[in-house]
Write a protein that holds these residues in place. Structure first.
Motif, mmCIF file in Angstrom:
data_model
loop_
_atom_site.group_PDB
_atom_site.id
_atom_site.type_symbol
_atom_site.label_atom_id
_atom_site.label_comp_id
_atom_site.label_asym_id
_atom_site.label_seq_id
_atom_site.Cartn_x
_atom_site.Cartn_y
_atom_site.Cartn_z
ATOM 1 N N ARG A 276 0.888 -1.054 -0.211
ATOM 2 C CA ARG A 276 -0.005 0.032 0.147
ATOM 3 C C ARG A 276 0.836 1.237 0.025
ATOM 4 O O ARG A 276 2.206 1.192 0.640
ATOM 5 N N ASN A 277 0.464 2.201 -0.779
ATOM 6 C CA ASN A 277 0.997 3.464 -0.557
ATOM 7 C C ASN A 277 2.570 3.057 -1.527
ATOM 8 O O ASN A 277 3.452 3.851 -1.440
ATOM 9 N N LEU B 183 -0.324 8.470 4.918
ATOM 10 C CA LEU B 183 -0.035 8.824 6.234
ATOM 11 C C LEU B 183 1.147 7.816 6.889
ATOM 12 O O LEU B 183 1.300 6.476 6.441
ATOM 13 N N PRO B 184 1.981 7.957 7.779
ATOM 14 C CA PRO B 184 3.015 7.280 8.492
ATOM 15 C C PRO B 184 2.422 5.825 8.649
ATOM 16 O O PRO B 184 1.395 5.624 9.377
ATOM 17 N N ALA B 185 3.441 5.081 8.603
ATOM 18 C CA ALA B 185 3.209 3.365 8.814
ATOM 19 C C ALA B 185 4.131 3.658 10.255
ATOM 20 O O ALA B 185 4.790 4.342 10.836
ATOM 21 N N CYS B 186 4.028 2.262 10.914
ATOM 22 C CA CYS B 186 4.523 2.150 12.230
ATOM 23 C C CYS B 186 5.478 0.739 12.305
ATOM 24 O O CYS B 186 5.176 -0.243 11.448
ATOM 25 N N VAL B 187 6.729 1.046 12.926
ATOM 26 C CA VAL B 187 7.666 0.078 13.018
ATOM 27 C C VAL B 187 8.455 -0.124 14.595
ATOM 28 O O VAL B 187 7.918 0.862 15.242
ATOM 29 N N LYS B 188 8.954 -1.292 14.603
ATOM 30 C CA LYS B 188 9.283 -1.476 15.876
ATOM 31 C C LYS B 188 11.097 -1.516 15.705
ATOM 32 O O LYS B 188 11.606 -2.026 14.953
ATOM 33 N N ASP C 216 7.957 7.499 7.576
ATOM 34 C CA ASP C 216 6.843 7.811 6.198
ATOM 35 C C ASP C 216 7.493 7.006 5.170
ATOM 36 O O ASP C 216 8.035 5.852 5.192
ATOM 37 N N ALA C 217 6.985 7.178 3.846
ATOM 38 C CA ALA C 217 7.083 6.419 2.848
ATOM 39 C C ALA C 217 8.479 6.225 2.283
ATOM 40 O O ALA C 217 8.900 5.733 1.402
ATOM 41 N N ASN C 218 9.338 7.154 2.688
ATOM 42 C CA ASN C 218 10.858 6.898 2.624
ATOM 43 C C ASN C 218 11.545 6.271 3.545
ATOM 44 O O ASN C 218 12.820 6.222 3.329
ATOM 45 N N GLY C 219 11.029 5.850 4.659
ATOM 46 C CA GLY C 219 11.505 5.068 5.598
ATOM 47 C C GLY C 219 12.371 6.213 6.548
ATOM 48 O O GLY C 219 13.117 5.615 7.315
ATOM 49 N N GLN C 220 11.909 7.474 6.606
ATOM 50 C CA GLN C 220 12.508 8.289 7.580
ATOM 51 C C GLN C 220 11.582 8.437 8.604
ATOM 52 O O GLN C 220 10.610 8.336 8.539
ATOM 53 N N PHE D 237 -1.128 5.307 11.062
ATOM 54 C CA PHE D 237 -2.088 6.614 10.958
ATOM 55 C C PHE D 237 -3.066 6.393 9.983
ATOM 56 O O PHE D 237 -2.762 5.943 8.948
ATOM 57 N N THR D 238 -4.205 7.006 10.391
ATOM 58 C CA THR D 238 -5.357 7.166 9.317
ATOM 59 C C THR D 238 -5.969 8.426 9.682
ATOM 60 O O THR D 238 -5.998 8.677 10.814
#
Length: 438
Positions: free
Chosen positions: A310-311, A347-352, A361-365, A378-379
């Motif tokens: 997605r995205n 919008l941002p995804a979440c990572v651990k 964000d979609a650039n991994g930042q 996020f939604t």
């Protein structure tokens, strides 16, 4: 002749002088009477004689109409506990002076105080439509921005919001569908139910074990005429569904006719690609079933809608850590994480990372550095997060908690300003007042 003109002129002067004197005298008398009425009204208010105080205020208002006096009368109603009269009077004040902010301030402040947030937002919206601004109105807006109401629905389970519907399982019932506000739209008649997609269709499983597609009115639209023994079925996405037959996965079209594939697992298509598992390895394929490259992955993150992309991004596991790739299989950035959850929007995804969850964000930042025990993407500007106190929500702009962490679990916000939250093992609907009407 000249004498006559002189007499006429003198008469006119005397007439105007007398008229002015009479007007001045009447005005002075009226002013004194007005001030006397006000003084009497204020005195009666202090003495608690509200009937007489009201009469005197109304008499004064009949003499001189003014915003200041109407505001004083409003304050009188409030101080003496005549709240119904206060409510009605402030609405009259706004109708009489629609371009003055004071009436809106009083009414919005009152509704905030009484926690009638629906009415409060009606007043704030009316003020905004008239382009009325003030520090007090802005402060009220800020204070109630994330106030919410809980609607008891008592769901056992639900699936991700998609195309205006949730697939939901009601307590002691089967699967059905509800809208963004939790109102039932398609009866609880199914053993299983998948998400609707942009196709306007969703796969369901009847109580007899048959899979077929329904529309948003619950009408059966497409069936498997070959009557294959389908065990699982993904949502219809990009004209394909991943189905499980005899323990193996393949892709079928809207009529359940096989297109290609023989996999250990297969996700739904999105962004023109899907993830499939062969043995212990995962690969990315295009809509023709071709691998976009020979790179194999240990694992691929899949969301509730059974998609891996997605995205235009996916999270794949390489050397025991998760990395972000694009639809060409190219790595995005050089970051690696312990775990991840797929984007649900742009919008941002979440990572651990280091045992805590944050957002990228979609650039991994990094957008929000890892600090939560758990999190979801996020939604609509909000993301569920878990702290020691439970689940709540953070705001993307403020990057801080805006809805207390007091739930056993929390789902993502839909575009109607609603989200499922869990208390005591059951899911109920949370409404943001600012995005909903009574």
């Amino acid at each position: 002749m000249r004498g006559t003109k002189t007499i006429v002129a003198a008469g006119i002067i005397v007439f105007f002088a007398f008229a002015w004197y009479t007007l001045f005298s009447n005005s002075t008398r009226l002013q004194k009477e007005y001030e006397s009425c006000l003084a009497d009204a204020r005195q009666k208010m202090e003495m608690g004689i509200t009937k007489d105080a009201t009469d005197q205020y109304m008499k004064a208002l009949s003499m001189y109409e003014s915003l200041d006096l109407r505001l004083e009368i409003a304050e009188y109603y409030y101080k003496t506990g005549q709240y119904d009269n206060y409510d009605e009077w402030c609405h009259t004040l706004m109708a009489k002076y629609p371009r003055k902010k004071e009436g809106y301030e009083k009414m919005a402040s009152y509704y905030q105080e009484t926690e009638d947030y629906y009415e409060c937002y009606d007043i704030l919206n009316a003020a905004a439509q008239r382009k009325l601004k003030s520090e007090q109105l802005s402060k009220i807006q800020q204070n109630i921005y994330y106030k919410y109401e809980l609607k008891k629905v008592s769901l056992e389970a639900y699936k991700i919001y998609s195309s205006g519907y949730y697939a939901v399982k009601k307590e002691e019932k089967n699967w059905g569908y509800c809208d963004a506000r939790g109102d039932n739209k398609i009866a609880y008649n199914y053993a299983e139910a998948q998400c609707f997609t942009s196709s306007g269709l969703a796969p369901v499983k009847s109580m007899d074990g048959e899979f077929y597609l329904i529309d948003k009115d619950g009408n059966k639209k497409y069936v498997d005429i070959e009557k294959k023994k389908i065990e699982e079925c993904s949502p219809l996405s990009e004209d394909k569904m991943a189905v499980k037959i005899d323990g193996r996965y393949c892709y079928v079209d809207v009529n359940f006719k096989k297109q290609f594939g023989d996999y250990d697992y297969a996700t739904a298509f999105n962004n023109g690609v899907a993830a499939v598992k062969e043995g212990q390895n995962w690969f990315i394929i295009n809509k023709n079933g071709e691998k976009i490259q020979e790179q194999a992955y240990q694992n691929v993150i899949i969301d509730e809608k059974q998609v891996a992309f997605r995205n235009s991004c996916a999270f794949v596991q390489i050397n025991d850590t998760y990395r972000m790739i694009n639809t060409k299989g190219e790595q995005v950035g050089d970051q690696a994480w312990e775990d991840a959850k797929l984007f649900l929007s742009d919008l941002p995804a979440c990572v651990k990372s280091q045992g805590r969850w944050g957002f990228v964000d979609a650039n991994g930042q990094w957008v929000i550095k890892p600090s939560y025990l758990d999190a979801k993407p996020f939604t609509n500007g909000l993301a569920p997060v878990r702290t020691d106190s439970g689940w709540g929500y953070i705001d993307l702009e403020q990057k801080e908690q805006v809805i207390p962490c007091e739930f056993d679990d929390a789902g993502n916000f839909n575009d109607g300003g609603c989200a499922w939250v869990m208390k005591e093992g059951r899911w109920n609907m949370l409404f943001l007042y600012r995005l909903n009407k009574r």
